[in-house]
Design an enzyme around this catalytic site. Structure first.
Site, PDB file in Angstrom:
ATOM      1  N   ARG A  37      -8.046  12.506   9.134  1.00 58.51           N
ATOM      2  CA  ARG A  37      -7.236  13.546   8.503  1.00 58.51           C
ATOM      3  C   ARG A  37      -8.102  14.754   8.198  1.00 58.51           C
ATOM      4  O   ARG A  37      -9.146  14.630   7.564  1.00 58.51           O
ATOM      5  CB  ARG A  37      -6.601  13.039   7.211  1.00 58.51           C
ATOM      6  CG  ARG A  37      -5.583  11.979   7.492  1.00 58.51           C
ATOM      7  CD  ARG A  37      -4.866  11.506   6.261  1.00 58.51           C
ATOM      8  NE  ARG A  37      -4.100  10.326   6.616  1.00 58.51           N
ATOM      9  CZ  ARG A  37      -3.470   9.552   5.757  1.00 58.51           C
ATOM     10  NH1 ARG A  37      -3.492   9.836   4.474  1.00 58.51           N
ATOM     11  NH2 ARG A  37      -2.800   8.498   6.174  1.00 58.51           N
ATOM     12  N   SER A  53       0.287  11.637   6.531  1.00 63.10           N
ATOM     13  CA  SER A  53       1.028  10.913   5.498  1.00 63.10           C
ATOM     14  C   SER A  53       1.570  11.823   4.411  1.00 63.10           C
ATOM     15  O   SER A  53       2.339  12.730   4.686  1.00 63.10           O
ATOM     16  CB  SER A  53       0.135   9.827   4.918  1.00 63.10           C
ATOM     17  OG  SER A  53       0.881   9.009   4.062  1.00 63.10           O
ATOM     18  N   HIS A  54       1.097  11.608   3.189  1.00 63.04           N
ATOM     19  CA  HIS A  54       1.612  12.340   2.027  1.00 63.04           C
ATOM     20  C   HIS A  54       0.875  13.662   1.815  1.00 63.04           C
ATOM     21  O   HIS A  54       1.184  14.387   0.876  1.00 63.04           O
ATOM     22  CB  HIS A  54       1.443  11.468   0.790  1.00 63.04           C
ATOM     23  CG  HIS A  54       0.033  10.959   0.673  1.00 63.04           C
ATOM     24  ND1 HIS A  54      -0.464   9.991   1.524  1.00 63.04           N
ATOM     25  CD2 HIS A  54      -0.979  11.335  -0.121  1.00 63.04           C
ATOM     26  CE1 HIS A  54      -1.739   9.782   1.224  1.00 63.04           C
ATOM     27  NE2 HIS A  54      -2.081  10.577   0.237  1.00 63.04           N
ATOM     28  N   ASP A  94       7.439   9.065   1.592  1.00 64.92           N
ATOM     29  CA  ASP A  94       6.474  10.134   1.835  1.00 64.92           C
ATOM     30  C   ASP A  94       6.656  10.768   3.210  1.00 64.92           C
ATOM     31  O   ASP A  94       7.580  10.420   3.953  1.00 64.92           O
ATOM     32  CB  ASP A  94       5.035   9.624   1.638  1.00 64.92           C
ATOM     33  CG  ASP A  94       4.601   8.654   2.717  1.00 64.92           C
ATOM     34  OD1 ASP A  94       5.475   8.006   3.316  1.00 64.92           O
ATOM     35  OD2 ASP A  94       3.380   8.535   2.964  1.00 64.92           O
ATOM     36  N   ASP A 136       5.377  10.482   6.157  1.00 64.59           N
ATOM     37  CA  ASP A 136       5.496   9.650   7.361  1.00 64.59           C
ATOM     38  C   ASP A 136       6.321   8.392   7.131  1.00 64.59           C
ATOM     39  O   ASP A 136       6.433   7.553   8.029  1.00 64.59           O
ATOM     40  CB  ASP A 136       4.110   9.285   7.908  1.00 64.59           C
ATOM     41  CG  ASP A 136       3.316   8.413   6.960  1.00 64.59           C
ATOM     42  OD1 ASP A 136       3.445   8.597   5.734  1.00 64.59           O
ATOM     43  OD2 ASP A 136       2.568   7.540   7.427  1.00 64.59           O
ATOM     44  N   ASP A 193       6.011   5.681   5.123  1.00 67.01           N
ATOM     45  CA  ASP A 193       5.523   4.331   4.806  1.00 67.01           C
ATOM     46  C   ASP A 193       5.435   4.071   3.303  1.00 67.01           C
ATOM     47  O   ASP A 193       5.308   2.933   2.878  1.00 67.01           O
ATOM     48  CB  ASP A 193       4.193   4.027   5.515  1.00 67.01           C
ATOM     49  CG  ASP A 193       3.109   5.034   5.234  1.00 67.01           C
ATOM     50  OD1 ASP A 193       3.382   6.027   4.530  1.00 67.01           O
ATOM     51  OD2 ASP A 193       1.983   4.830   5.723  1.00 67.01           O
ATOM     52  N   ARG A 194       5.520   5.126   2.484  1.00 67.63           N
ATOM     53  CA  ARG A 194       5.489   4.909   1.030  1.00 67.63           C
ATOM     54  C   ARG A 194       6.890   4.965   0.440  1.00 67.63           C
ATOM     55  O   ARG A 194       7.797   5.529   1.048  1.00 67.63           O
ATOM     56  CB  ARG A 194       4.663   6.006   0.354  1.00 67.63           C
ATOM     57  CG  ARG A 194       3.239   6.006   0.783  1.00 67.63           C
ATOM     58  CD  ARG A 194       2.445   7.011  -0.019  1.00 67.63           C
ATOM     59  NE  ARG A 194       1.047   6.905   0.351  1.00 67.63           N
ATOM     60  CZ  ARG A 194       0.039   7.259  -0.404  1.00 67.63           C
ATOM     61  NH1 ARG A 194       0.264   7.763  -1.602  1.00 67.63           N
ATOM     62  NH2 ARG A 194      -1.195   7.116   0.016  1.00 67.63           N
ATOM     63  N   THR A 248      -8.419  -1.739  -0.287  1.00 65.80           N
ATOM     64  CA  THR A 248      -7.395  -0.713  -0.142  1.00 65.80           C
ATOM     65  C   THR A 248      -7.198  -0.337   1.326  1.00 65.80           C
ATOM     66  O   THR A 248      -8.168  -0.142   2.049  1.00 65.80           O
ATOM     67  CB  THR A 248      -7.813   0.528  -0.950  1.00 65.80           C
ATOM     68  OG1 THR A 248      -7.793   0.163  -2.330  1.00 65.80           O
ATOM     69  CG2 THR A 248      -6.886   1.692  -0.717  1.00 65.80           C
ATOM     70  N   GLU A 268       0.666  -2.229  -2.220  1.00 69.44           N
ATOM     71  CA  GLU A 268      -0.433  -1.491  -2.823  1.00 69.44           C
ATOM     72  C   GLU A 268       0.128  -0.677  -3.977  1.00 69.44           C
ATOM     73  O   GLU A 268       1.289  -0.238  -3.938  1.00 69.44           O
ATOM     74  CB  GLU A 268      -1.062  -0.541  -1.809  1.00 69.44           C
ATOM     75  CG  GLU A 268      -1.736  -1.236  -0.648  1.00 69.44           C
ATOM     76  CD  GLU A 268      -2.581  -0.255   0.153  1.00 69.44           C
ATOM     77  OE1 GLU A 268      -3.791  -0.198  -0.096  1.00 69.44           O
ATOM     78  OE2 GLU A 268      -2.035   0.466   0.994  1.00 69.44           O
ATOM     79  N   LYS A 325       3.135  -0.487   6.034  1.00 66.76           N
ATOM     80  CA  LYS A 325       4.009  -0.480   4.880  1.00 66.76           C
ATOM     81  C   LYS A 325       5.273   0.301   5.245  1.00 66.76           C
ATOM     82  O   LYS A 325       5.270   1.070   6.202  1.00 66.76           O
ATOM     83  CB  LYS A 325       3.307   0.087   3.662  1.00 66.76           C
ATOM     84  CG  LYS A 325       2.680   1.455   3.825  1.00 66.76           C
ATOM     85  CD  LYS A 325       1.794   1.746   2.628  1.00 66.76           C
ATOM     86  CE  LYS A 325       1.312   3.178   2.597  1.00 66.76           C
ATOM     87  NZ  LYS A 325      -0.002   3.350   3.238  1.00 66.76           N
TER      88      LYS A 325
HETATM   89  C1  VG1 Z   1      -4.588   5.975  -0.121  1.00 68.10           C
HETATM   90  C2  VG1 Z   1      -4.106   4.816  -0.958  1.00 68.10           C
HETATM   91  C3  VG1 Z   1      -4.089   3.550  -0.118  1.00 68.10           C
HETATM   92  C4  VG1 Z   1      -3.228   3.774   1.127  1.00 68.10           C
HETATM   93  C5  VG1 Z   1      -3.743   4.980   1.887  1.00 68.10           C
HETATM   94  C6  VG1 Z   1      -2.886   5.335   3.071  1.00 68.10           C
HETATM   95  O1  VG1 Z   1      -5.916   5.736   0.290  1.00 68.10           O
HETATM   96  O2  VG1 Z   1      -4.908   4.642  -2.091  1.00 68.10           O
HETATM   97  O3  VG1 Z   1      -3.600   2.492  -0.911  1.00 68.10           O
HETATM   98  O4  VG1 Z   1      -3.263   2.648   1.958  1.00 68.10           O
HETATM   99  O5  VG1 Z   1      -3.764   6.117   1.020  1.00 68.10           O
HETATM  100  O6  VG1 Z   1      -1.561   5.583   2.706  1.00 68.10           O
HETATM  101  P1  VG1 Z   1      -7.179   6.376  -0.447  1.00 68.10           P
HETATM  102  O7  VG1 Z   1      -8.354   5.948   0.355  1.00 68.10           O
HETATM  103  O8  VG1 Z   1      -6.940   7.863  -0.473  1.00 68.10           O
HETATM  104  O9  VG1 Z   1      -7.161   5.820  -1.843  1.00 68.10           O
HETATM  105  V1  VG1 Z   1      -0.646   6.681   3.602  1.00 68.10           V
HETATM  106  O10 VG1 Z   1       0.872   6.683   3.014  1.00 68.10           O
HETATM  107  O11 VG1 Z   1      -1.634   7.945   3.521  1.00 68.10           O
HETATM  108  O12 VG1 Z   1      -0.751   6.128   5.233  1.00 68.10           O
HETATM  109 CO    CO Z   2       2.183   7.572   4.315  1.00 72.18          CO
END
Ligand code: VG1
Ligand code: CO
Length: 550
Positions: A24, A117-118, A283, A285, A287-288, A351, A370, A383
Site C-alpha cells: 500500500r 482497503s479502508h 470498508d 474493499d 472485508d470489514r 494480526t 479480528e 474476512k
Molecule cells: C490492520 C488491522 C488488521 C487487518 C489489516 C488488514 O492491520 O489491524 O487486523 O488484518 O489492517 O485489514 P495493521 O497492520 O494496520 O494493524 V484491511 O480491511 O486493510 O484488508
Molecule cells: Co479492508
C-alpha cells in the site's frame, strides 16, 4: 489480432515490501514509471509452483482511483508471463471477499486484488496491490517475502503487446492471442454463496412479521454498495431507505471508508436519530464490518464471539459443524470462552487474515475474527463484511422466534450473562514519526514482568511470536503483550498497513464477570493510564491524544 511479448529493462524501487495485507502506497508512488509494473512482475516471478505458465488468475478491486489502469497492466504483464486465463469483475470491480470466493469457485491458481482497503482513495491518497493464492486467501509470508526479494533484484519485466484494450465493461469472453479474458458479473457468484450460507427464508419472514425492525447499511461509497443492494433490498426485501452511500466512488466521496465510530460517524448519527434496529457498515474493499443499534455498539471482538455462540442457527454451520474458533492476538478473549463452552479448539494468531488460512485449509477452523472490524469463516479465505452483517440478521431472526422483540442490545446482555464481558478498546496514533515509534517499541521489549501499578501487577511481558500449527512456519515480533494478574492485557503494535510514517496501536482489555453495563472507556481508564505510563508514548511520539479510539 497481433500478439507479441517484449522485455522491458527496469531497476528496483526501494520499499516494495508487502505489509499486513499487500503493498500500500500513495497513488503518486504507484504512478511512477515502471513502479507498478515492477511489483506486478515480482508477483509472477514469485508465484508459487507451478508458477504462472498456463495459470488462471482472478483480478478485481474496490473501484478506487488507478484501479482500471492497474488491471490493464496486470493483463499485459500476466499474459507475457504465461497466464492463460483472466477472470475479471465487470468494470474491474470485485470486493475482497467476492474475489476470494471467485478464486475458490472457479478453481483459479490465484488472484490479484487491487485495494488499499479502508485507506482513503483518489489521486492524492492510497492504492494497493495484494496477491492471493489458490486457496483464495492472502499470500502467506513465505510468498510475500519471495515477492519482496524479486522486487529487490528485478532487472526486466515482460509485457504482452496487442492492439486493443481489454474492455472491462462488457460481461463475456475476449481473446488476445493465446490469452482469454472473461469479464464476470461482480456480484452474482457472491450473492449465490451468501444465500447458501444463511437462512434467507427465516430473515424474510422475520422482516415481514416485524415491520418496526429497521436496517441501515452504509457502504461508505466503497465496493459493497452493489452487493448490499442485491442482498438487503432485492433478496431480503428491505426498503431502499435501508441503503446509504451505496454507489462505489473512485475517491469514496472524499471520506475515509473505514467502518468505525470515528470515520462512520454519519451512520452512527443516523442510527441514533432514527432509532435504527441494526446499523451496519463495511470498508472500501468490503472485508470489514461494523454492527450497532441505536442503543448499543457491538465491538468486533464481541461480534465474532456472538456469531460463534449462535452458529447453530446458521445453515452453513449446521452442515459443517464448528471445527474450531480463532482470533488475532490483540482481539479480546471473548471468543475463547465460547470455544471452551463448545468444546472446540481456540487459536490465537498474529494480526492479519493470512494467518487463519492454513487452519481453515486443515479443517481446524470455522469462525474467526479480528478486533479491527474483521469477521469471517471458512466459506472463503478473507474476512467478509457482508457475511457478518447477514449473520447478525440471521441471529436476530432466530432469537426472535423464542424472544420476540429481542434486539442487538438484549442479545449482547444475554451473552454477557453467560460468559461475562471482555471490555476492549483500541487507541490509534496515526502517522507518527517512524523513528520515535520504533524506539518506543524497542524499549518496551526490554521491560520485565513484576512491575506493579496500584492493584495491577504485570505477570507476563513478551513479544508475541507464532508457530503455525499446520506448517510450523514461525512469525516473530508480532506485538508486545503486557499481561496482568487478573488477565487484563495491554498490547502495543506498529501497523503494517499505513502508507505514511508509523501508526502505533494500543489495545486494552479487561474481563469482568459481574459488571456488564459500564461504558468501555470508563471501565478501561485505569489500564489506559498504565499503558501511556509504561510506554512513555507521549515522550516518544509527541502525541497527547490518539487519532482514533475504537
Ligand atoms: C490492520 C488491522 C488488521 C487487518 C489489516 C488488514 O492491520 O489491524 O487486523 O488484518 O489492517 O485489514 P495493521 O497492520 O494496520 O494493524 V484491511 O480491511 O486493510 O484488508
Ligand atoms: Co479492508
Amino acid at each position: 489480432m497481433s500478439f507479441s511479448v517484449r522485455t522491458v529493462d527496469t531497476s528496483p524501487f526501494d520499499g516494495q515490501k508487502p505489509g499486513t495485507s499487500g503493498l500500500r502506497k500513495r497513488v503518486k508512488v504507484f504512478q511512477q514509471p515502471k513502479y507498478t509494473e515492477n511489483f506486478i512482475q515480482a508477483i509472477f516471478t514469485a508465484m508459487p509452483a507451478p508458477g504462472p505458465q498456463n495459470a488462471t488468475l482472478v483480478v478485481g478491486g474496490d473501484g478506487r482511483y488507478f484501479m482500471k489502469d492497474a488491471v490493464q497492466k496486470i493483463v499485459r504483464i500476466g499474459a507475457a508471463n504465461g497466464i492463460k486465463k483472466f477472470i475479471i469483475g465487470q468494470d474491474g470491480i470485485l470486493s475482497t471477499p467476492a474475489a476470494s470466493a471467485l478464486i475458490r469457485k472457479r478453481d483459479a491458481d490465484g488472484g490479484i486484488i487491487l485495494t488499499a482497503s479502508h485507506n482513503p482513495g483518489g489521486p492524492e491518497n492510497d492504492f494497493g496491490i495484494k496477491y492471493n493464492t489458490r486457496n483464495g486467501g492472502p499470500a502467506p509470508e513465505s510468498v510475500t517475502d519471495a515477492i519482496y526479494q524479486a522486487t529487490c533484484t528485478i532487472s526486466e519485466y515482460k509485457e504482452a503487446d496487442f492492439d486493443a484494450h481489454v474492455d472491462l465493461s462488457t460481461v463475456g469472453i475476449q481473446t488476445f492471442g493465446p490469452v482469454s479474458v472473461e469479464i464476470v458479473d461482480s456480484v452474482a457468484d457472491y450473492v449465490e454463496l451468501i444465500k447458501e450460507i444463511f437462512d434467507f427464508e427465516l430473515i424474510r419472514k422475520f422482516r415481514q412479521q416485524t415491520p418496526d425492525f429497521t436496517l441501515l447499511f452504509d457502504a461508505l461509497n466503497g465496493v459493497t454498495g452493489p452487493y448490499g443492494r442485491r442482498i438487503f433490498v432485492d433478496e431480503l426485501g428491505f426498503p431502499e431507505t435501508s441503503l446509504a452511500n451505496c454507489t462505489p466512488l473512485e475517491d469514496f466521496g472524499g471520506s475515509h471508508p473505514d467502518p468505525n465510530l470515528t470515520y462512520a460517524r454519519s451512520l452512527v448519527d443516523s442510527v441514533e436519530k432514527h432509532k435504527i434496529s441494526l446499523g451496519a457498515a463495511s470498508d472500501g474493499d468490503g472485508d470489514r464490518n461494523m454492527v450497532l443499534s441505536h442503543d448499543w455498539f457491538v465491538t468486533p471482538s464481541d461480534s465474532v464471539a456472538v456469531i460463534a455462540h449462535y452458529a447453530d442457527c446458521i445453515p452453513y454451520f449446521k452442515r459443517t459443524g464448528i471445527r474450531g474458533l480463532a482470533r488475532s492476538m490483540p482481539t479480546s478473549c471473548a471468543i475463547d470462552r465460547v470455544a471452551a463452552a463448545k468444546g472446540v479448539e481456540a487459536f490465537e494468531v498474529p494480526t492479519g487474515w493470512k494467518f487463519f488460512g492454513n487452519l481453515m485449509d486443515a479443517g481446524r477452523l470455522s469462525i474467526c475474527g479480528e478486533e479491527s472490524f474483521g469477521t469471517g469463516s471458512d466459506h472463503i479465505r478473507e474476512k467478509d463484511g457482508i457475511w457478518a452483517i447477514v449473520a447478525w440478521l440471521n441471529i436476530i431472526a432466530h432469537v426472535n422466534l423464542t424472544a420476540p422483540g429481542a434486539g442487538v442490545r438484549s442479545i449482547m446482555s444475554e451473552f454477557y450473562k453467560v460468559y461475562g464481558r471482555n471490555y476492549f478498546t483500541r487507541y490509534d496514533y496515526e502517522e507518527v514519526d517512524s523513528e520515535g515509534a520504533t524506539q518506543m517499541m524497542n524499549r518496551l521489549r526490554t521491560l520485565e514482568p513484576g512491575m506493579a501499578f496500584g492493584s495491577y501487577k504485570v505477570v507476563k511481558l513478551d513479544d508475541f511470536h507464532y508457530t503455525d500449527p499446520v506448517d510450523q512456519s514461525i512469525s516473530q515480533k508480532q506485538g508486545v503483550r503486557i499481561i496482568f494478574q487478573d488477565t487484563s492485557r495491554i498490547i502495543f503494535r506498529l501497523s503494517g498497513t499505513g502508507s505514511q510514517g508509523a501508526t502505533v496501536r494500543v489495545y486494552i482489555e479487561r474481563y469482568d464477570e459481574k459488571e456488564f453495563a459500564l461504558d468501555a472507556q470508563t471501565a478501561l481508564k485505569p489500564l489506559v493510564d498504565i499503558a501511556l505510563d509504561i510506554s512513555q508514548l507521549e515522550k516518544y511520539t509527541g502525541r497527547k491524544e490518539p487519532t482514533v479510539i475504537t
